[in-house]
Design an enzyme around this catalytic site. Structure first.
Site, PDB file in Angstrom:
ATOM      1  N   LYS A  62       4.175 -14.046 -17.754  1.00  0.00           N
ATOM      2  CA  LYS A  62       2.948 -13.590 -18.417  1.00  0.00           C
ATOM      3  C   LYS A  62       1.724 -14.088 -17.643  1.00  0.00           C
ATOM      4  CE  LYS A  62       5.166 -13.777 -22.985  1.00  0.00           C
ATOM      5  NZ  LYS A  62       5.334 -12.410 -23.427  1.00  0.00           N
ATOM      6  N   HIS A  79      10.689 -21.197 -23.863  1.00  0.00           N
ATOM      7  CA  HIS A  79       9.322 -20.663 -23.812  1.00  0.00           C
ATOM      8  C   HIS A  79       8.251 -21.713 -24.168  1.00  0.00           C
ATOM      9  CE1 HIS A  79      11.608 -17.132 -23.419  1.00  0.00           C
ATOM     10  NE2 HIS A  79      11.704 -16.794 -24.685  1.00  0.00           N
ATOM     11  N   GLU A  86       5.807 -14.655 -34.625  1.00  0.00           N
ATOM     12  CA  GLU A  86       6.221 -13.255 -34.517  1.00  0.00           C
ATOM     13  C   GLU A  86       6.225 -12.613 -35.892  1.00  0.00           C
ATOM     14  OE1 GLU A  86       9.255 -12.300 -31.327  1.00  0.00           O
ATOM     15  OE2 GLU A  86       9.897 -14.269 -32.021  1.00  0.00           O
ATOM     16  N   ASP A 116      12.688 -17.447 -17.187  1.00  0.00           N
ATOM     17  CA  ASP A 116      12.102 -17.597 -18.514  1.00  0.00           C
ATOM     18  C   ASP A 116      10.938 -16.621 -18.532  1.00  0.00           C
ATOM     19  OD1 ASP A 116      10.259 -18.400 -20.582  1.00  0.00           O
ATOM     20  OD2 ASP A 116      11.483 -20.193 -20.791  1.00  0.00           O
ATOM     21  N   HIS A 117      11.052 -15.569 -19.328  1.00  0.00           N
ATOM     22  CA  HIS A 117      10.075 -14.488 -19.174  1.00  0.00           C
ATOM     23  C   HIS A 117       8.657 -14.910 -19.550  1.00  0.00           C
ATOM     24  CE1 HIS A 117      10.612 -13.651 -23.501  1.00  0.00           C
ATOM     25  NE2 HIS A 117       9.472 -12.999 -23.419  1.00  0.00           N
ATOM     26  N   LYS A 177      17.994 -15.956 -19.973  1.00  0.00           N
ATOM     27  CA  LYS A 177      18.208 -16.930 -21.028  1.00  0.00           C
ATOM     28  C   LYS A 177      19.159 -16.344 -22.078  1.00  0.00           C
ATOM     29  CE  LYS A 177      15.357 -17.736 -24.910  1.00  0.00           C
ATOM     30  NZ  LYS A 177      15.568 -16.659 -25.859  1.00  0.00           N
ATOM     31  N   LYS A 203       1.660 -11.424 -35.006  1.00  0.00           N
ATOM     32  CA  LYS A 203       2.187 -11.831 -33.704  1.00  0.00           C
ATOM     33  C   LYS A 203       1.070 -12.562 -32.991  1.00  0.00           C
ATOM     34  CE  LYS A 203       4.378 -10.217 -29.449  1.00  0.00           C
ATOM     35  NZ  LYS A 203       5.558 -11.062 -29.376  1.00  0.00           N
TER      36      LYS A 203
HETATM   37  C1  BG6 Z   1      13.013 -14.003 -26.558  1.00  0.00           C
HETATM   38  C2  BG6 Z   1      13.651 -14.377 -27.870  1.00  0.00           C
HETATM   39  O1  BG6 Z   1      13.385 -14.900 -25.550  1.00  0.00           O
HETATM   40  O2  BG6 Z   1      11.603 -14.008 -26.715  1.00  0.00           O
HETATM   41  C3  BG6 Z   1      13.219 -13.430 -28.967  1.00  0.00           C
HETATM   42  O3  BG6 Z   1      15.065 -14.358 -27.737  1.00  0.00           O
HETATM   43  C4  BG6 Z   1      11.720 -13.349 -29.043  1.00  0.00           C
HETATM   44  O4  BG6 Z   1      13.762 -13.808 -30.221  1.00  0.00           O
HETATM   45  C5  BG6 Z   1      11.112 -13.090 -27.670  1.00  0.00           C
HETATM   46  O5  BG6 Z   1      11.368 -12.316 -29.932  1.00  0.00           O
HETATM   47  C6  BG6 Z   1       9.612 -13.221 -27.729  1.00  0.00           C
HETATM   48  O6  BG6 Z   1       9.067 -12.779 -26.520  1.00  0.00           O
HETATM   49  P1  BG6 Z   1       7.586 -12.232 -26.441  1.00  0.00           P
HETATM   50  O7  BG6 Z   1       7.361 -12.001 -24.985  1.00  0.00           O
HETATM   51  O8  BG6 Z   1       7.541 -10.997 -27.296  1.00  0.00           O
HETATM   52  O9  BG6 Z   1       6.722 -13.310 -27.000  1.00  0.00           O
END
Ligand code: BG6
Length: 489
Positions: free
Chosen positions: A179, A237, A213, A174-175, A145, A342
């Site tokens: 999870k 996300h 965050e 999309d990471h 992304k 977070k």
């Molecule tokens: C990324 C964003 O895709 O996801 C970042 O570009 C963000 O800005 C991050 O901090 C959050 O990922 P996670 O896995 O820490 O929730």
């Protein structure tokens, strides 16, 4: 595996540790090899030393030196400018060498950890050296992304890639889908019989999705100032979390069966009119403040951020899904940087029980049932319900029933990329975005982006670092007689 943009943070923090974890669990074949491609000229030898150090740093305490050596032997580096044909000729040579050294059978997956403007040009050049055609093994391309920055650019990118690749070769990552807790949403909903009957507008009052965050933009000001919170987190996300929470049961766990159902949700989310943007979307930008007693600078004074920046670091939306299951059940979503903690959660609030029997119980004690899916940092599920407070008088108090992943399954070491890389290697696209899904997502948020761009915010910065966003975010729910839930026991 060929990684473009391999000298960046993603490779050392996520991709290599994920490959290491896969190898540890014996999910990588003996003839696996990885080529890192970057602009810098680094020798194989120097790159291997660097990777070894990075692995020791990012894999954690329990590194297995034998496994690190195994890795070292099959890691290669190929440098050069991505715009030059020479870079790809060199890559071709390296791949031929690897085929000889490791007996690699000729299946390749290319991981583009580069800015999106390079996705199509790099893919084209890979095709020019004959590595896109699947005659002698499979060829897959993973794109990190952001996939476009609006509907138009995403469409253009999809069109460009469709000219050179088949959709089945394209893996838009999309990471969040890597999870465990996100993957568990489907198991939780469809692997149990007790939740599905109440998972609809008859029982659910509303749903809140929070991706908060604590960090600010850190060193990513250059990118973030051109993106903003909405683009960065919502059409990707947060929409993943919505589709998995809201979709109908798929007919199977086949990639397209699942993605068809997700796509239907994206189509059913009502588009915003310009008028809606004023009432159903909130933006914010953090000013200086304090988090955990530590001073935080204002967004506008972060590195590579314009001192008069109009970029939002906080966004909240009220979304409606226009289908039979979800009519009149608002989905409130919010995300922001420099918030007090977070926390990623999906909170499903059920309708209240009728009051009559508890006339004498103060209203704040009659908390409605809530189901909270904790995505991170605590991974688990909490059911919030009322119970009788012991004593001679019938009085009700709120209690929780908790499931915590760590307590139950123990600590698992994961970067979140293991499953995604493995699925790509085995050709399972379930957890990757299809072209139509990406476009539908941009279509939903485009009107908001357009209005925000046309009318700059006059009140930025409008929340202090360490606060839960601007006051308008609270009003978004208060106007509907609801409140954000910020803390869950
Ligand atoms: C990324 C964003 O895709 O996801 C970042 O570009 C963000 O800005 C991050 O901090 C959050 O990922 P996670 O896995 O820490 O929730």
């Amino acid at each position: 595996m060929v990684i473009f943009g391999a000298t960046g943070d993603l490779t050392k923090r996520k991709l290599f540790p994920a490959l290491y974890n896969l190898a540890k669990e014996k999910f990588l074949p003996e003839n696996f090899a990885v080529v890192a491609v970057g602009r810098q000229e680094i020798s194989n030898q120097d790159f291997r030393v660097k990777i070894k150090e990075d692995l020791k740093e990012f894999v954690g305490n329990s590194v297995d030196n034998k496994l690190i050596d195994w890795f070292e032997e099959r890691t290669y580096y190929s440098g050069g400018d991505f715009g030059e044909a020479k870079t790809f000729k060199n890559l071709q040579k390296t791949l031929a060498e690897i085929a000889k050294n490791h007996g690699a059978p000729g299946n390749y997956f290319f991981y583009l950890a580069t800015p999106p403007s390079l996705f199509a040009p790099i893919t084209e050049k890979v095709c020019d050296i004959g590595l896109c055609s699947e005659e002698n093994g499979w060829r897959r391309f993973v794109f990190e992304k952001p996939f476009g920055r609006d509907l138009e650019s995403a469409k253009k990118l999809n069109e460009e890639l469709a000219k050179i690749l088949k959709e089945s070769q394209i893996y838009r990552i999309d990471h969040y889908l890597g999870k465990e807790t996100v993957q568990n949403i489907l198991v939780f909903r469809f692997g149990n019989s007790i939740f599905e009957p109440i998972w609809n507008r008859n029982y659910i009052d509303h749903i809140q999705i929070t991706v908060a965050e604590k960090l600010g933009v850190e060193a990513r000001g250059g990118y973030y100032d051109t993106a903003g919170a909405l683009r960065d987190m919502i059409p990707n996300h947060i929409f993943q979390l919505i589709t998995l929470t809201a979709m109908e049961p798929p007919v199977s766990f086949e990639a397209d069966a699942v993605r068809d159902e997700q796509a239907k949700i994206l189509q059913a989310i009502q588009p915003f009119s310009s008028e809606d943007v004023l009432h159903k979307a909130v933006r914010g930008q953090y000013g200086a403040g304090k988090i955990d007693d530590k001073k935080f600078a204002a967004y506008r004074s972060e590195e590579n951020v314009a001192p008069t920046s109009n970029t939002e670091t906080y966004a909240a939306l009220k979304l409606s899904i226009d289908n039979w299951r979800w009519a009149n059940v608002p989905f409130y979503v919010r995300t922001g940087k420099s918030l007090p903690e977070k926390q990623t959660t999906i909170m499903i609030q059920f309708k209240r029980a009728p009051f009559m029997l508890f006339r004498d119980t103060p209203i704040e004690r009659l908390t409605p049932n809530r189901l909270v899916i904790h995505i991170q940092p605590d991974e688990g599920i909490t059911l919030h319900f009322g119970a009788k407070i012991p004593g001679p008088i019938v009085n009700m108090g709120a209690v929780d029933m908790d499931f915590n992943y760590r307590d139950h399954f123990g600590e698992t070491v994961s970067t979140g990329y293991e499953r995604l890389l493995y699925d790509c290697m085995t050709g399972d696209a379930t957890l990757f975005q299809r072209a139509d899904m990406v476009e539908s997502s941009w279509k939903i948020v485009s009107p908001v982006l357009d209005v925000w761009e046309a009318i700059p915010a006059r009140d930025f910065p409008n929340y202090e670092a360490g606060n839960w966003g601007p006051p308008e975010a609270a009003e978004l729910l208060e106007d509907d007689g609801r409140n954000w839930k910020n803390e869950f026991d």
